[in-house]
Scaffold this motif. Structure first.
Motif, PDB file in Angstrom:
ATOM      1  N   GLY A   1     -13.481  -2.015   2.575  1.00  0.00           N
ATOM      2  CA  GLY A   1     -13.183  -1.692   1.174  1.00  0.00           C
ATOM      3  C   GLY A   1     -11.688  -1.490   0.993  1.00  0.00           C
ATOM      4  O   GLY A   1     -11.090  -0.661   1.673  1.00  0.00           O
TER       5      GLY A   1
ATOM      6  N   GLU B   1      -0.274  -2.430  -2.707  1.00  0.00           N
ATOM      7  CA  GLU B   1       0.881  -3.269  -2.352  1.00  0.00           C
ATOM      8  C   GLU B   1       0.493  -4.743  -2.379  1.00  0.00           C
ATOM      9  O   GLU B   1       1.344  -5.613  -2.541  1.00  0.00           O
ATOM     10  CB  GLU B   1       1.391  -2.916  -0.944  1.00  0.00           C
ATOM     11  CG  GLU B   1       1.920  -1.492  -0.786  1.00  0.00           C
ATOM     12  CD  GLU B   1       0.862  -0.520  -0.288  1.00  0.00           C
ATOM     13  OE1 GLU B   1      -0.351  -0.768  -0.521  1.00  0.00           O
ATOM     14  OE2 GLU B   1       1.242   0.499   0.314  1.00  0.00           O
TER      15      GLU B   1
ATOM     16  N   ASP C   1       3.632   6.633  -4.013  1.00  0.00           N
ATOM     17  CA  ASP C   1       2.869   5.444  -4.364  1.00  0.00           C
ATOM     18  C   ASP C   1       2.356   5.470  -5.799  1.00  0.00           C
ATOM     19  O   ASP C   1       2.371   4.447  -6.485  1.00  0.00           O
ATOM     20  CB  ASP C   1       1.686   5.266  -3.405  1.00  0.00           C
ATOM     21  CG  ASP C   1       2.179   4.853  -2.023  1.00  0.00           C
ATOM     22  OD1 ASP C   1       3.185   4.138  -1.945  1.00  0.00           O
ATOM     23  OD2 ASP C   1       1.549   5.263  -1.031  1.00  0.00           O
TER      24      ASP C   1
ATOM     25  N   ALA D   1      -4.349   6.774   1.906  1.00  0.00           N
ATOM     26  CA  ALA D   1      -5.015   6.277   3.095  1.00  0.00           C
ATOM     27  C   ALA D   1      -5.937   7.301   3.763  1.00  0.00           C
ATOM     28  O   ALA D   1      -7.083   6.995   4.082  1.00  0.00           O
ATOM     29  CB  ALA D   1      -3.957   5.792   4.080  1.00  0.00           C
TER      30      ALA D   1
HETATM   31  P1  AMP Z   1      -0.774   7.906   1.202  1.00  0.00           P
HETATM   32  O1  AMP Z   1       0.595   7.728   1.780  1.00  0.00           O
HETATM   33  O2  AMP Z   1      -1.676   8.727   2.025  1.00  0.00           O
HETATM   34  O3  AMP Z   1      -0.750   8.297  -0.256  1.00  0.00           O
HETATM   35  O4  AMP Z   1      -1.435   6.490   1.273  1.00  0.00           O
HETATM   36  C1  AMP Z   1      -0.893   5.389   0.620  1.00  0.00           C
HETATM   37  C2  AMP Z   1      -1.378   4.165   1.295  1.00  0.00           C
HETATM   38  O5  AMP Z   1      -2.775   4.136   1.295  1.00  0.00           O
HETATM   39  C3  AMP Z   1      -0.919   2.913   0.614  1.00  0.00           C
HETATM   40  O6  AMP Z   1      -0.024   2.247   1.451  1.00  0.00           O
HETATM   41  C4  AMP Z   1      -2.212   2.128   0.416  1.00  0.00           C
HETATM   42  O7  AMP Z   1      -2.073   0.776   0.760  1.00  0.00           O
HETATM   43  C5  AMP Z   1      -3.161   2.803   1.359  1.00  0.00           C
HETATM   44  N1  AMP Z   1      -4.563   2.628   0.964  1.00  0.00           N
HETATM   45  C6  AMP Z   1      -5.118   2.933  -0.203  1.00  0.00           C
HETATM   46  N2  AMP Z   1      -6.418   2.568  -0.225  1.00  0.00           N
HETATM   47  C7  AMP Z   1      -6.690   2.006   0.957  1.00  0.00           C
HETATM   48  C8  AMP Z   1      -7.849   1.424   1.531  1.00  0.00           C
HETATM   49  N3  AMP Z   1      -8.990   1.350   0.857  1.00  0.00           N
HETATM   50  N4  AMP Z   1      -7.746   0.933   2.780  1.00  0.00           N
HETATM   51  C9  AMP Z   1      -6.590   0.995   3.451  1.00  0.00           C
HETATM   52  N5  AMP Z   1      -5.466   1.540   2.970  1.00  0.00           N
HETATM   53  C10 AMP Z   1      -5.510   2.037   1.729  1.00  0.00           C
END
Ligand code: AMP
Length: 404
Positions: free
Chosen positions: A301, A332, A363, A205
């Protein structure tokens, strides 16, 4: 780095910090025993070498989720929930101490015989655990002659049972377990002496969570593929229109600095070219694929697009070493899982072709498991936060405590 192979274990009482923080369902049944499985090589080795094994671990966050009257929710957070499974995994007799320290527990430890296991109650029932409390650490140290840390998942925490306790054991009486050792070895393989080219795939994220990782990676790897929500901060900083996509404006300057520094170092950074956009943050939203620099104002996006998948895939398939941390989209939700799944497949394929691959971060591990590729990659880390901090170049308290 001392491992349990360097210890004389025969007839010794060994206190082992494991990570038995397993997920439980409403009936307190274990729904995923990976963490327990990963501790088995160490526990079985200690037993086979004639040690009496005293295990300690935390389970959940009992201090943060107390009962309404301020007491600990013992019923929910007791490690008793894992006793039966531990006995079946080890084939050994497992005793349970309902307090991780204290006179009665000391007596149980004293009476424990070679080949037997004593599992201690949740260390986090004491507030001192997370504070690295000396008193709690001293009491824990009284239970054994040797201390072993095999809890990689909490190695980045300076807690009483993960770090402080080690100072009460002489250097020759403490060591890392096999899991800890293999986690460190796999990260070092990528950071210190990798086969090149090395490719890092970073997603998730927020840029803010991964900025230190990126700063470190551009110094050691040859390519970085950036996906997930964090990519949009880079795109906006470069002048793109990202609509409602995730963005941390205050990190745009840092993002540009990273791009410039990578260029100086000769590290190639690959950003998304196209994006799967949605008109709502929802699996049933309307979707479209557009150039990442031209996302309409009301759209966001949520996954990398097909051209980006292909470009990242090419980079991954050309790698000899691969590190993957973080999903490429909101995996998810099925609608936005394709980018992450395709990258998982590419990492699996590259590994089958001879590359070394390390998957770190909850993840990405979930994505690899979901794609059924867990035995097609080289190493799956058990410690999301701990692995991230180790890769960033931080000294983990759990490791430092053993080497001091
Ligand atoms: P992290 O914990 O920082 O590795 O982030 C993981 C989270 O990032 C997951 O829950 C994903 O759903 C979220 N994520 C990945 N890509 C996106 C995006 N384009 N927009 C919003 N959330 C995202």
């Amino acid at each position: 780095m001392r491992t349990i192979k360097d210890l004389d274990l025969n007839n010794k009482k060994v206190l082992v910090r494991v990570d038995f923080n397993v997920p439980l369902n409403a009936n307190y049944e274990i729904t995923d025993d990976t963490r327990m499985q990963k501790a088995m090589p160490t526990i079985k080795y200690l037993l086979s070498e004639g040690a009496a094994v005293i295990l300690c671990s935390h389970l959940g966050r009992p201090q943060k989720k107390k009962n309404e009257d301020g007491t600990i929710n013992v019923k929910k957070y007791t490690l008793k929930h894992v006793v039966e499974h531990l006995a079946s995994l080890t084939g050994a007799e497992v005793q349970f101490a309902s307090d991780c320290v204290g006179g009665e527990t000391e007596l149980m430890a004293e009476r424990l015989e070679a080949g037997q296991i004593l599992l201690l109650e949740n260390t986090r029932f004491y507030a001192g655990e997370s504070k690295g409390d000396l008193d709690l650490a001293i009491k824990l140290s009284r239970l054994a002659e040797i201390y072993v840390n095999d809890a990689f998942g909490t190695a980045h925490r300076a807690h009483a049972s993960t770090a402080t306790v080690a100072q009460y054991f002489k250097p020759e009486n403490k060591a890392l377990g096999f899991l800890m050792h293999s986690e460190i070895e796999s990260a070092d393989k990528l950071l210190k002496s990798p086969k090149r080219p090395v490719v890092a795939i970073v997603g998730g994220a927020k840029v803010s969570d991964k900025i230190k990782l990126l700063e470190k990676l551009i110094e050691v790897v040859n390519h970085v593929c950036i996906g997930g929500g964090m990519a949009y901060t880079f795109k906006k900083a470069l002048g793109g229109s990202i609509g409602q996509s995730l963005c941390e404006d205050e990190y745009m300057d840092l993002a540009l600095e990273i791009l410039a520094k990578a260029k100086d170092l000769g590290t190639e950074i690959h950003l998304p070219i196209d994006t799967l956009i949605a008109d709502d943050f929802n699996n049933e939203a309307n979707t479209d694929v557009v150039d990442t620099n031209h996302i309409p104002d009301d759209w966001q996006g949520l996954d990398i697009g097909p051209k980006t998948i292909e470009a990242f895939r090419k980079v991954v398939l050309g790698a000899q070493s691969i590190l993957w941390n973080g999903p490429m989209g909101v995996f998810e939700m099925e609608t936005f899982a394709k980018g992450t799944n395709q990258i998982a497949l590419a990492v699996g394929e590259a590994t089958q072709n001879g590359a070394y691959s390390l998957i770190g971060g909850g993840d990405s591990v979930a994505a690899i498991n979901k794609a059924g590729l867990s035995d097609k990659v080289s190493f799956i880390s058990t410690g999301g936060g701990a692995m991230l901090e180790y890769l960033e170049g931080k000294v983990l308290p759990g490791i430092k405590a053993i080497s001091e």
